[in-house]
Structure formats: C-alpha cells, structure tokens
Design a protein around this motif. Structure first.
Motif, mmCIF file in Angstrom:
data_model
loop_
_atom_site.group_PDB
_atom_site.id
_atom_site.type_symbol
_atom_site.label_atom_id
_atom_site.label_comp_id
_atom_site.label_asym_id
_atom_site.label_seq_id
_atom_site.Cartn_x
_atom_site.Cartn_y
_atom_site.Cartn_z
ATOM 1 N N THR A 41 2.559 -1.050 7.138
ATOM 2 C CA THR A 41 1.246 -0.430 7.384
ATOM 3 C C THR A 41 1.225 0.281 8.738
ATOM 4 O O THR A 41 0.721 1.402 8.864
ATOM 5 N N ILE A 42 1.789 -0.374 9.738
ATOM 6 C CA ILE A 42 1.832 0.257 11.065
ATOM 7 C C ILE A 42 2.718 1.505 10.996
ATOM 8 O O ILE A 42 2.418 2.536 11.593
ATOM 9 N N VAL A 52 -6.705 2.817 12.299
ATOM 10 C CA VAL A 52 -6.558 1.375 12.538
ATOM 11 C C VAL A 52 -5.588 0.860 11.478
ATOM 12 O O VAL A 52 -5.880 0.926 10.283
ATOM 13 N N ALA A 53 -4.408 0.409 11.917
ATOM 14 C CA ALA A 53 -3.410 -0.090 10.959
ATOM 15 C C ALA A 53 -3.432 -1.610 11.010
ATOM 16 O O ALA A 53 -3.046 -2.212 12.018
ATOM 17 N N ILE A 54 -3.892 -2.231 9.939
ATOM 18 C CA ILE A 54 -3.959 -3.699 9.903
ATOM 19 C C ILE A 54 -2.963 -4.199 8.857
ATOM 20 O O ILE A 54 -3.102 -3.924 7.668
ATOM 21 N N GLN A 98 -8.507 -8.193 4.363
ATOM 22 C CA GLN A 98 -8.479 -8.164 5.833
ATOM 23 C C GLN A 98 -8.934 -6.797 6.343
ATOM 24 O O GLN A 98 -9.609 -6.693 7.368
ATOM 25 N N ALA A 99 -8.553 -5.738 5.609
ATOM 26 C CA ALA A 99 -8.943 -4.388 6.036
ATOM 27 C C ALA A 99 -10.461 -4.231 5.923
ATOM 28 O O ALA A 99 -11.087 -3.585 6.772
ATOM 29 N N GLU A 100 -11.039 -4.845 4.904
ATOM 30 C CA GLU A 100 -12.501 -4.749 4.773
ATOM 31 C C GLU A 100 -13.199 -5.507 5.897
ATOM 32 O O GLU A 100 -14.238 -5.075 6.395
ATOM 33 N N ILE A 119 -4.736 2.230 16.600
ATOM 34 C CA ILE A 119 -4.969 0.843 17.018
ATOM 35 C C ILE A 119 -4.249 -0.017 15.990
ATOM 36 O O ILE A 119 -4.528 0.058 14.792
ATOM 37 N N ALA A 120 -3.286 -0.790 16.438
ATOM 38 C CA ALA A 120 -2.520 -1.626 15.507
ATOM 39 C C ALA A 120 -3.041 -3.058 15.557
ATOM 40 O O ALA A 120 -3.314 -3.594 16.637
#
Ligand code: NAD
Length: 351
Positions: free
Chosen positions: A96-97, A89-91, A45-47, A112-113
């Motif tokens: 993670t956030i 950017v925390a996904i 998802q991060a990619e 940006i969460a």
C-alpha cells in the motif's frame, strides 16, 4: 571512523492510538483533500482513517496489491487527479505504501504513511513498479513519506503468519545495514537496536497477538529497520531476495526470512564486527544460527522448498544473482551462492 551520513527528512508520530492524530497531521501539511489508500483486505482500517479525517477525506482507493503493477498505479493516479487530492494517506504494508509512492513519483503529492506491517517502506525513498512481470526499483526523494504514524494498535490484527516473516524481513534490513558498504555509526546504532527490539518482541507477538507492549516494541524495531534500509545500501541478501521474488514469484517476507540466516553465514567471516553486533542484539553466540533459531521459534518458514521454489530453478537463481557485480563483504561467487541456495532450499540450520 570514515563515513558520510545523509540524514533523510521526515516526521514520526509513534504510540498506541496515534491514528487519532491523522486529521491534525493532514492539516499540518496544509492539505484538505486526502486520498486514503489500502488493500481490499484492509478497508476496515482505511475507513477508520477516513473517519478521523472527516471533511479532509476526498475518497478511498482500496486497490493496492503486491508489487505495485503499473495498471494499479495508473488507476490510483487517475483517481487522485479526479478527486483533486492534495495528499495521500497510505494505510497498510509495503504494498500500500508502495502505491502511495507510485502516485507521489508522478505528482509529488505528499504521503502520510500509516504502516501496519514491519516491512519498513515508509522510511525509504525507494519505490518499485511492476510492468509485464518485471519489477523495477529506483530512489527518488519525492516518494519519501512526509509523515509516518506508527500506531501499534493497527498491528493487533496482523496474523502471525504475516507478522512473523514481516518482522524478520525488517531484521534483514538491519543485518545488511551493519555490513553495508556505506555503513555509518549512527545507522549501525539504529540497526543493532532494531534487531534487539524485533528479536525481543516477535516471539511474544506470536504467542500473544494482543500484547500492546510487545506490538509496540516490534513496530519500534521496524521503524529503526526501515530507517536503516532507507539510509545505506544493501548487499547479497537483498539481491537474492529480489532475484527470487522477481523470477520465481516467491512471497516477499517469507523469502527474506528463509534466506537471511544463510546470507549471514555467507558473510560471517568477512564481516566479523557486524556479525558480533547481530549476535549481541539477538543474545546468542552465532549470528546466523541465532537468526535461524529465531525464525524457527516463531513458526516462520525455514525452507525455500516450502514456499514454492522449484529445485530446478536453483541454478538459474545462482546465475541471476551473480550477473551484475555489486558490493558484498564476502566476494560473490556462483558456487558460493549455489551452495547458499541449496542450504536455504532444504532449510538447513547454518553450521
Ligand atoms: P503487504 O503490504 O503486501 O501486506 C501483506 C498482506 O497483509 C496484505 O493483504 C495486507 O492487506 C495485509 N495486512 C497488512 N497489515 C495488516 C494488519 N495490520 N492486519 C491485517 N492484515 C494486514 O506486505 P509487506 O510485507 O508489508 O510489503 C511487501 C511489499 O513491500 C513488497 O512488494 C516489497 O517489495 C515492498 N517493500 C518496499 C520497500 C521500499 O523501501 N520500497 C521496503 C520494504 C518492502
């Protein structure tokens, strides 16, 4: 009608597929080098997020883990500095956030969460850091994400065993917001509707994980729950979860799920209006029983003994929970908390 309401700033972008606005949101912040954070399990998802960012992605840090250990926070801060990142950017979920918040706490880097669970951290100025096994939490305006992108499609992969308890964790924020010491009418509206949205969607989310409408409802409820958590103080339930999580290393969302009906039962007589609103949102007669039945209906754990709590630790947990006085609608006594914990340990349905 006697209250103070501090509205937190923040921008929310909500809808299936909204991850595709990530680049535009980074640009809107005036940022050009975003560091994308995720857990090792969510690199895919991060990619996808990094691909949305194109040139604006400075790098990926896939090292987020539960409870934000200071060593991990340090490594992420170093990486942000090394890459010259101007936004994070925390996904992912609360872990993670939480890592994004640890970076922002030191550097003021805007976050940006992109939440993918229902934990709600994205809407709060609360951070947590764990050093030598002890988790410290605090509030700081710098850690509140500037933008939150809620994309229900990212939650389709959330397995029921994580998503169910995560949703009830969110309901717990709403329940305690309704009887908070600093409760106010606006947040109570959000909290009640948050319970309604989550309770109405979680069973379907578990039955049919790819139902985007149900996923959207659940994520909407999680937003309201996070906003409630960020705006007003919590009470006995959150204190107990913090104590059990910290001292007995119990899993976060599952601990919330098991304790919530018992905390609600404990406060039932002392907070009748709040409990009536919880019951109304659940569509049942009795709030505590309704919360228990909801957890049972989605196959979530119901007993502390099933998630690693030692029975021999219940006395100490009760001691710890009453150590520092804090607000709760019903006075907190050692005997009362010990009985509550006993019921939760065995997974009894509240009377
Ligand atoms: P989590 O972030 O630890 O995620 C649990 C697991 O689920 C991880 O492996 C993660 O990668 C995976 N996951 C998350 N979303 C997924 C998805 N859509 N598909 C597949 N896998 C996915 O769990 P959590 O419950 O979201 O967060 C718990 C942590 O957040 C705790 O440390 C808690 O203290 C903190 N928290 C903080 C606040 C705050 O306001 N500061 C609020 C709530 C929770």
């Amino acid at each position: 009608m006697n209250f103070t309401y501090d509205q937190l700033p923040g921008r929310v972008v909500f809808g299936p597929g909204k991850l595709d606005q990530l680049g535009a949101e980074v640009q809107r912040l005036g940022a050009e080098r975003a560091l994308v954070l995720c857990t090792p399990e969510q690199v895919g998802q991060a990619e996808a997020a990094a691909a949305q960012l194109g040139q604006r992605c400075a790098g990926l840090f896939p090292g987020a883990v539960m409870h934000v250990p200071v060593e991990v926070a340090r490594a992420a801060r170093d990486e942000a500095r090394r890459l010259g990142a101007d936004c994070a950017v925390a996904i992912g979920g609360g872990s993670t956030i939480g890592l994004g918040k640890a970076i922002a706490l030191e550097s003021g880097l805007p976050i940006i969460a992109v939440p993918t669970t229902y934990a709600g951290s994205e809407m709060t100025p609360i951070y947590g850091l764990t050093e030598a096994g002890i988790k410290k939490t605090g509030r700081d305006a710098r850690v509140l994400p500037r933008v939150v992108i809620y994309d229900p499609l990212l939650t389709l992969s959330l397995p029921g065993r994580i998503g169910g308890p995560s949703g009830i964790n969110a309901i717990a924020h709403c329940v305690e917001a309704l009887y908070a010491q600093d409760a106010n009418p606006i947040i109570s509206l959000l909290a009640e509707d948050g319970i309604r949205a989550l309770a109405g969607s979680l069973p379907q989310v578990i039955r049919q994980p790819d139902d985007v409408a149900a996923r959207s409802q659940a994520l909407y409820g999680a937003w309201l729950a996070g906003a409630s958590l960020g705006a007003v103080g919590m009470a006995l339930h959150h204190k107990l979860c913090h104590t059990l999580g910290g001292s007995f290393n119990l899993p976060h969302a599952e601990t919330h799920t098991i304790l919530l009906p018992h905390a609600a039962a404990y406060n039932n007589a002392a907070a009748p209006e709040a409990m009536a609103r919880v019951a109304r949102a659940l569509g049942c007669e009795h709030a505590a029983q309704g919360l228990y039945d909801l957890a049972a209906s989605i196959g979530a754990p119901l007993a502390l003994k099933d998630i690693g709590m030692p029975e021999s630790g219940l006395d100490r947990a009760a001691e710890l929970a009453v150590q520092n006085p804090y607000y709760n609608p019903c006075p907190v006594t050692r005997e009362g908390v010990r009985l509550l914990l006993d019921n939760a340990y065995h997974g009894r349905r509240p009377a």
